[in-house]
Design an enzyme around this catalytic site. Structure first.
Site: not given
Ligand code: GLN
Length: 484
Positions: A84, A159, A183
């Site tokens: 990532k 994400s 994420s």
């Molecule tokens: N969707 C969550 C957010 O937008 C989690 C993001 C993540 O785990 N990096 O914060």
């Protein structure tokens, strides 16, 4: 694709090791096939932001030399990995999905990356993601959204959507993602692969670009539970460069994948089944039936503070994000916007560089930390976080593992939730609790809806009990046959 490396899209780590040892193919051949395949497939999904052929081939040559010399090339030798793009790679562009870091070349490698390569892995490219890991659909990337390889009109989740898509598409055997509020597990669920969020501190965060430091985790994606266990084993453990990394010894996860799950007590939290689409709910119930057939004792439990989790998370995560993102000021790391005064330079660099979601989080976070509001919001959220962690502690006094859905719904259409941030935030309603409590949790494929959309089942265990989590997930995978 090299004729000798057949079936790259379905290869496992064990199959690569066997193939290398038997000289069916070389690591260089695997690297070349993987790169060729990934580059050809990428226009469909946009899962990768950039490829790293030199680095992958150098790792492959090292592995081949060791095999030729009769040495052990490492557990992950010849394994193509996607990383990532919030995890730094020395000399290899790391953008965090942001215009601000479009040309940022890190001077060092993240510890997880160093350990992957020490184990022989070949990094073939950097995976697309939501900007600074903020989002649930990978539509917040400055470099275009990722499409779900299972259904190209849908999001892969976020994400870490690029990492999940790469593994689902078969262009990488495993991938690294990061999880702050879901994420890793949510995209794993949406793309039909395994995704693991280890205990907080299990894997060093050194070199993971910070979003919300007290919640950030690095973890693996793979097509089988065993492969995630292998990757976690390679990257876990104390690291001098991250003072929050744990001293806890890293067990041999593989030795524990022994299928001995009969008699385990499994808690099913009733709060996690409210608001679930019926199809996702049915699949999770079928998954729970599989566990019963394996001899697990399933019981209803309650985690009453769950209802505060989304609010609590979006206060703590935005507060920490507003502080972490302050470093992108046009002086360090970033492209500098032309301006006459220092404050104009800050304003225009940040104004032009950050996307809408990052700006929203910076504003929310600055507000909840501001004088006069700190006690009412941030401090209160920290107290609620303690209640959520206590809920799990109470539950684990009675059960060995908790099983729940990952997300209230399967992969949604691209654009469907873009205009409604609150609706988007609900994607993580079942995953953020695990991050707030810092316990290990994962998503394991649990079948598909009538429209063919994958649904993941979540398994959560006590702090540092990744072993128990993997054992249950592996037994479930073998009994359910839901992968592949
Ligand atoms: N969707 C969550 C957010 O937008 C989690 C993001 C993540 O785990 N990096 O914060």
């Amino acid at each position: 694709m090299s004729a000798r490396v057949a079936g790259l899209a379905t290869l496992t780590i064990d199959q690569i090791r066997t193939g290398l040892r038997a000289r069916q193919f070389s690591a260089v051949e695997v690297a070349q096939s993987a790169l060729e395949f990934a580059q050809a497939e990428n226009p469909k999904t946009n899962a990768y932001l950039h490829f790293s052929p030199e680095r992958a081939l150098a790792a492959a040559e090292r592995a081949d030399r060791k095999v030729a010399a009769g040495e052990d090339p490492g557990t992950l030798a010849g394994v193509p990995v996607a990383v990532k793009d919030v995890i730094v790679t020395r000399g290899l562009r790391t953008t965090c999905g942001s215009r601000l870091l479009e040309r940022y070349i890190p001077p060092y490698d993240a510890t997880a990356v160093v350990r992957l390569e020490q184990a022989g892995a070949m990094i073939i490219g950097k995976a697309n993601c939501d900007e600074f890991a903020m989002g649930s659909s990978t539509e917040n990337s400055a470099f275009g959204p990722v499409k779900n390889p299972v259904a190209l009109d849908r999001v892969p989740g976020g994400s870490s959507g690029g990492s999940a898509a790469a593994v689902a598409q078969g262009t990488a055997v495993v991938a690294l993602g990061s999880d702050t509020g879901g994420s890793i597990r949510q995209p794993a669920s949406f793309c039909g692969v395994v995704g693991v969020t280890p205990t907080y501190g299990r894997v060093s965060r050194y070199g993971l670009v910070a979003f919300a430091s007290s919640l950030d985790h690095i973890g693996p994606f793979s097509r089988t539970v065993r492969d995630s266990a292998l990757v976690l084993h390679s990257i876990a453990g104390r690291d001098e460069c991250d003072s929050t990394s744990a001293f806890a010894p890293v067990p041999d996860y593989l030795a524990e994948l022994d299928g001995r799950v009969a008699g385990l007590k499994i808690g099913v939290p009733r709060e996690y089944f409210e608001g679930l689409t019926s199809e996702s709910g049915d699949l999770i119930h079928k998954g729970i039936d599989v566990l019963k057939k394996l001899g697990c004792q399933v019981r209803d439990i309650s985690l009453p503070a769950t209802k505060y989790a989304v609010a609590c998370y979006y206060i703590i995560a935005t507060a920490e994000a507003s502080s972490n993102l302050a470093r992108y000021d046009g002086v360090r790391y970033t492209t500098r916007a032309a301006s006459d005064t220092l404050s104009d330079m800050y304003r225009s660099t940040r104004g032009e560089g950050f996307g809408a979601e990052c700006k929203r989080r910076i504003m929310l976070g600055t507000y909840v930390l501001s004088h006069g509001y700190y006690d009412a919001y941030y401090l209160k959220a920290q107290r609620v976080r303690a209640l959520i962690a206590q809920d799990f502690k109470n539950a684990f006094a009675e059960v060995d593992a908790i099983v729940a859905p990952v997300s209230p719904f399967p992969a949604f259409k691209l654009g469907e939730k873009l205009d409604d941030p609150l609706e988007m935030y609900l994607s993580d309603i079942y995953t953020i609790t695990g991050d707030l409590a810092g316990i290990p949790c994962m998503s394991v494929p649990c079948g598909k809806t009538a429209a063919g959309l994958p649904v993941g089942m979540q398994i959560l265990t006590r702090h540092f009990d990744e072993t128990g989590m993997f054992r249950l997930a592996d037994a479930f995978e073998k009994a359910g046959g839901f992968t592949g």
